[in-house]
Design an enzyme around this catalytic site. Structure first.
Site, PDB file in Angstrom:
ATOM      1  N   HIS A 309      28.019 -97.925  57.058  1.00 13.88           N
ATOM      2  CA  HIS A 309      29.464 -96.793  56.868  1.00 13.88           C
ATOM      3  C   HIS A 309      28.110 -95.591  57.464  1.00 13.88           C
ATOM      4  O   HIS A 309      27.229 -95.453  56.510  1.00 13.88           O
ATOM      5  CB  HIS A 309      29.577 -96.593  55.659  1.00 13.88           C
ATOM      6  CG  HIS A 309      30.940 -95.728  56.059  1.00 13.88           C
ATOM      7  ND1 HIS A 309      30.831 -94.054  55.678  1.00 13.88           N
ATOM      8  CD2 HIS A 309      32.767 -95.534  56.247  1.00 13.88           C
ATOM      9  CE1 HIS A 309      32.033 -93.518  56.043  1.00 13.88           C
ATOM     10  NE2 HIS A 309      33.352 -94.610  56.331  1.00 13.88           N
ATOM     11  N   ASP A 366      37.246-101.317  55.931  1.00 14.54           N
ATOM     12  CA  ASP A 366      37.482-102.732  57.171  1.00 14.54           C
ATOM     13  C   ASP A 366      37.627-103.737  56.323  1.00 14.54           C
ATOM     14  O   ASP A 366      37.725-104.907  56.823  1.00 14.54           O
ATOM     15  CB  ASP A 366      36.918-102.297  58.291  1.00 14.54           C
ATOM     16  CG  ASP A 366      37.490-101.133  58.517  1.00 14.54           C
ATOM     17  OD1 ASP A 366      36.495-100.459  59.956  1.00 14.54           O
ATOM     18  OD2 ASP A 366      38.459-100.835  59.082  1.00 14.54           O
TER      19      ASP A 366
HETATM   20  C1  SDX Z   1      35.336 -97.182  59.797  1.00 14.73           C
HETATM   21  O1  SDX Z   1      33.216 -92.428  59.169  1.00 14.73           O
HETATM   22  C2  SDX Z   1      34.218 -92.627  58.907  1.00 14.73           C
HETATM   23  O2  SDX Z   1      34.886 -91.898  57.691  1.00 14.73           O
HETATM   24  C3  SDX Z   1      34.738 -93.873  59.095  1.00 14.73           C
HETATM   25  C4  SDX Z   1      36.166 -94.694  58.776  1.00 14.73           C
HETATM   26  C5  SDX Z   1      36.983 -93.778  57.958  1.00 14.73           C
HETATM   27  O3  SDX Z   1      38.168 -93.816  57.648  1.00 14.73           O
HETATM   28  O4  SDX Z   1      37.773 -92.557  59.324  1.00 14.73           O
HETATM   29  O5  SDX Z   1      35.667 -95.058  57.233  1.00 14.73           O
HETATM   30  C6  SDX Z   1      36.624 -95.848  59.165  1.00 14.73           C
HETATM   31  O6  SDX Z   1      35.038 -96.904  60.708  1.00 14.73           O
HETATM   32  C7  SDX Z   1      34.447 -97.431  58.839  1.00 14.73           C
HETATM   33  C8  SDX Z   1      33.257 -98.625  59.894  1.00 14.73           C
HETATM   34  C9  SDX Z   1      33.643 -99.572  60.232  1.00 14.73           C
HETATM   35  N1  SDX Z   1      32.895-100.116  60.763  1.00 14.73           N
HETATM   36  C10 SDX Z   1      31.942-101.095  61.095  1.00 14.73           C
HETATM   37  O7  SDX Z   1      32.137-101.887  60.399  1.00 14.73           O
HETATM   38  C11 SDX Z   1      30.734-101.500  62.610  1.00 14.73           C
HETATM   39  C12 SDX Z   1      30.008-102.306  61.578  1.00 14.73           C
HETATM   40  N2  SDX Z   1      29.432-101.442  61.048  1.00 14.73           N
HETATM   41  C13 SDX Z   1      28.326-100.615  61.884  1.00 14.73           C
HETATM   42  O8  SDX Z   1      28.318-100.328  63.444  1.00 14.73           O
HETATM   43  C14 SDX Z   1      27.666 -99.664  61.530  1.00 14.73           C
HETATM   44  O9  SDX Z   1      27.438 -99.423  59.833  1.00 14.73           O
HETATM   45  C15 SDX Z   1      28.469 -98.043  61.659  1.00 14.73           C
HETATM   46  C16 SDX Z   1      28.930 -97.445  62.945  1.00 14.73           C
HETATM   47  C17 SDX Z   1      29.361 -97.900  60.540  1.00 14.73           C
HETATM   48  C18 SDX Z   1      27.168 -96.406  60.531  1.00 14.73           C
HETATM   49  O10 SDX Z   1      26.594 -97.451  61.622  1.00 14.73           O
HETATM   50  P1  SDX Z   1      25.118 -95.821  61.384  1.00 14.73           P
HETATM   51  O11 SDX Z   1      25.576 -94.791  60.705  1.00 14.73           O
HETATM   52  O12 SDX Z   1      24.687 -94.657  63.190  1.00 14.73           O
HETATM   53  O13 SDX Z   1      23.958 -96.844  61.104  1.00 14.73           O
HETATM   54  P2  SDX Z   1      23.248 -97.447  62.295  1.00 14.73           P
HETATM   55  O14 SDX Z   1      23.383 -97.620  63.765  1.00 14.73           O
HETATM   56  O15 SDX Z   1      22.133 -96.153  63.019  1.00 14.73           O
HETATM   57  O16 SDX Z   1      22.248 -98.631  61.241  1.00 14.73           O
HETATM   58  C19 SDX Z   1      21.276 -98.211  60.734  1.00 14.73           C
HETATM   59  C20 SDX Z   1      20.674 -99.007  60.099  1.00 14.73           C
HETATM   60  C21 SDX Z   1      19.959-100.162  61.352  1.00 14.73           C
HETATM   61  O17 SDX Z   1      19.503-100.939  61.222  1.00 14.73           O
HETATM   62  P3  SDX Z   1      17.943-100.212  61.836  1.00 14.73           P
HETATM   63  O18 SDX Z   1      18.212-100.027  63.598  1.00 14.73           O
HETATM   64  O19 SDX Z   1      17.421 -99.033  60.682  1.00 14.73           O
HETATM   65  O20 SDX Z   1      16.689-101.238  61.603  1.00 14.73           O
HETATM   66  O21 SDX Z   1      21.773 -99.941  59.799  1.00 14.73           O
HETATM   67  C22 SDX Z   1      21.400-101.681  60.441  1.00 14.73           C
HETATM   68  C23 SDX Z   1      21.835-100.722  61.782  1.00 14.73           C
HETATM   69  O22 SDX Z   1      21.425-101.932  62.930  1.00 14.73           O
HETATM   70  N3  SDX Z   1      23.649-101.840  60.812  1.00 14.73           N
HETATM   71  C24 SDX Z   1      23.987-103.207  60.052  1.00 14.73           C
HETATM   72  C25 SDX Z   1      25.061-102.611  60.344  1.00 14.73           C
HETATM   73  N4  SDX Z   1      25.004-101.560  59.883  1.00 14.73           N
HETATM   74  C26 SDX Z   1      24.494-101.042  60.409  1.00 14.73           C
HETATM   75  N5  SDX Z   1      22.968-103.947  60.912  1.00 14.73           N
HETATM   76  C27 SDX Z   1      24.225-105.040  60.377  1.00 14.73           C
HETATM   77  N6  SDX Z   1      25.406-104.982  59.904  1.00 14.73           N
HETATM   78  C28 SDX Z   1      25.975-103.918  60.409  1.00 14.73           C
HETATM   79  N7  SDX Z   1      27.372-103.939  60.456  1.00 14.73           N
END
Ligand code: SDX
Length: 431
Positions: A309, A366
């Site tokens: 998140h 989720d």
């Molecule tokens: C919602 O914003 C809100 O409030 C949203 C929400 C709401 O109520 O409105 O809470 C609802 O959208 C919840 C999120 C649902 N999405 C997912 O579950 C999809 C999977 N999660 C990710 O794609 C990710 O965690 C996000 C999109 C939710 C957040 O992404 P960020 O903040 O841009 O973080 P990032 O992509 O920069 O990740 C930081 C690191 C990265 O690794 P490094 O480059 O540092 O090595 O963490 C890793 C990412 O690759 N990472 C993950 C991951 N989430 C982040 N690696 C594997 N699996 C994951 N799920």
């Protein structure tokens, strides 16, 4: 503590005001940064940028705190109901008995969906993704209520359009579901509460006896889920609603844009992606390691859906409540869904894995919600539509707060140009 922040540039030293929110968050107000210094800021994905001040929702990602209008989500999930929470978010206070009754009545008496909207819904292929139907049908409502398109809606018109949208979007969701199953529409029933009526409009097979059609345990579980999804401060879809609404576009167009933003698998679309992921793990024999390795592999686009998140670097408080509700609801309904144990096992494995621990990746709202939606009989491709129905009062609250603010301005971010600087036109035959 100084109430200003100093910035030292080659052209000199500048001071900018520091503002502090009621929960102690601090921001540097850079409203005059460009006019004073010629500089702008750059913040990919806005992770460090506040777009507004707001009284609606507070969350603390480090501590896993979420409050609607100052009230902790745990109290609202336990003691309130979705319509009361909608009133709280939109109007800024808990309603008294009369206010709640009147609000509920307005939603119930909201005009039926215009026949034209039913016709639009029936034009969609039965296997169309319902999010596209919801976005299209919501924008299409603007064609049926020209009197609600004023760029500065009066309070009287806001009092009309808000409950009307809350009622009509529930009707749209159920109408498309019935169309997709080649069944006739079920009219709303004013004798039922919001969630019971939703269930009846979805699943009634012609039972006259409504008590048969609606299991109170299902209605109650749905009510809690909608409360937990009702708002989440400046998330992607709420920010999209503010962006669109800031141009004084009408509320139908504004909410339609919010639906589109929520559709993405990185946002609301994740609840559908999670259940598809859990089913794939189940089909694959239930081993987590392969999927965790894929999620950690930088060259693999696969992510552990429902994990991570932008703001929560601790447990998403909503995920905790939903996880507990999973056990209760499935037991009450006598359902044994193998993916619940897979989800719990995957969570346990991930929370022991340094990759997830170092990046503070926890289950988000989720991760477990789809397991309950499936137990309630909601089809997978409608999970994100359920997020829409839950988030609708939050979008409306954010929109209303913005358009009623004297400080409202059209949202128009800047950029840093990195493209060609000395381009020249070349005749077609010479290219
Ligand atoms: C919602 O914003 C809100 O409030 C949203 C929400 C709401 O109520 O409105 O809470 C609802 O959208 C919840 C999120 C649902 N999405 C997912 O579950 C999809 C999977 N999660 C990710 O794609 C990710 O965690 C996000 C999109 C939710 C957040 O992404 P960020 O903040 O841009 O973080 P990032 O992509 O920069 O990740 C930081 C690191 C990265 O690794 P490094 O480059 O540092 O090595 O963490 C890793 C990412 O690759 N990472 C993950 C991951 N989430 C982040 N690696 C594997 N699996 C994951 N799920």
């Amino acid at each position: 503590m100084s109430k200003t922040a100093k910035l030292i540039l080659e052209s000199g030293e500048y001071e900018f005001p520091v503002i502090e929110g009621t929960e102690g968050e601090k921001a540097i107000d850079i409203s005059k940064l460009r006019s004073d210094t010629g500089y702008i800021t750059l913040d990919n994905g806005y992770g460090n940028t506040g777009s507004c001040t707001s009284d609606v929702t507070f969350l603390n990602g480090e501590k896993g705190i979420l409050k609607y209008r100052g009230i902790p989500i745990e109290q609202l999930a336990e003691k309130s109901n979705f319509i009361e929470v909608s009133y709280l978010l939109i109007n800024g206070k808990l309603p008294n008995e009369g206010e709640l009754k009147s609000f509920e009545e307005k939603i119930k008496s909201a005009k039926e969906l215009p026949e034209g909207i039913h016709n639009i819904i029936k034009q969609f292929p039965r296997d169309a993704h319902p999010m596209g139907v919801m976005a299209a049908a919501t924008a299409a409502l603007s064609g049926f209520y020209p009197e609600l398109l004023d760029q500065d809606l009066s309070d009287e018109k806001k009092e009309r359009i808000i409950p009307q949208l809350l009622g009509q979007m529930k009707a749209m969701a159920t109408a498309f579901y019935r169309h997709s199953r080649e069944k006739g529409f079920v009219k709303k029933n004013a004798s039922l509460d919001y969630c019971s009526d939703f269930i009846n409009m979805m699943f009634n097979e012609g039972e006259d006896n409504l008590e048969q059609a609606v299991d109170p345990a299902v209605a109650q579980a749905l009510d809690v889920l909608l409360i937990l999804h009702a708002d989440h401060e400046q998330n992607c879809s709420a920010s999209s609603v503010r962006m669109i609404g800031s141009s004084k576009a009408n509320l139908f167009a504004t909410i339609s844009g919010g639906i589109d933003a929520l559709w993405g698998p990185l946002h609301g679309g994740a609840n559908q992606a999670v259940i598809e992921m859990l089913d794939a793990i189940n089909k694959d024999g239930g081993g987590y390691k392969k999927f965790l390795d894929k999620a950690k592999d930088k060259d693999d686009p696969f992510r552990l859906m429902g994990f991570g998140h932008r703001v929560y670097k601790n447990f998403d408080p909503r995920a905790k409540i939903i996880k507990k509700a999973c056990d209760t609801v499935l037991e009450k309904l006598g359902i044994d869904d193998p993916v619940l144990d897979i989800a719990k096992g995957l969570e346990a494995e991930a929370l022991k894995d340094p990759y997830f621990v170092e990046r503070k990746l926890y289950p988000n709202v989720d991760f477990y919600s789809g397991i309950i939606y499936r137990a309630l009989g909601i089809p997978t491709n409608m999970f994100t539509v359920m997020f829409v129905l839950g988030r609708l009062p939050g979008w409306i609250a954010q929109w209303k707060e913005m358009i009623e603010s004297p400080a409202m301005k059209i949202c128009r971010p800047r950029q840093i140009f990195t493209g060609e600087t000395k381009g020249e036109y070349i005749e077609l035959k010479k290219r």
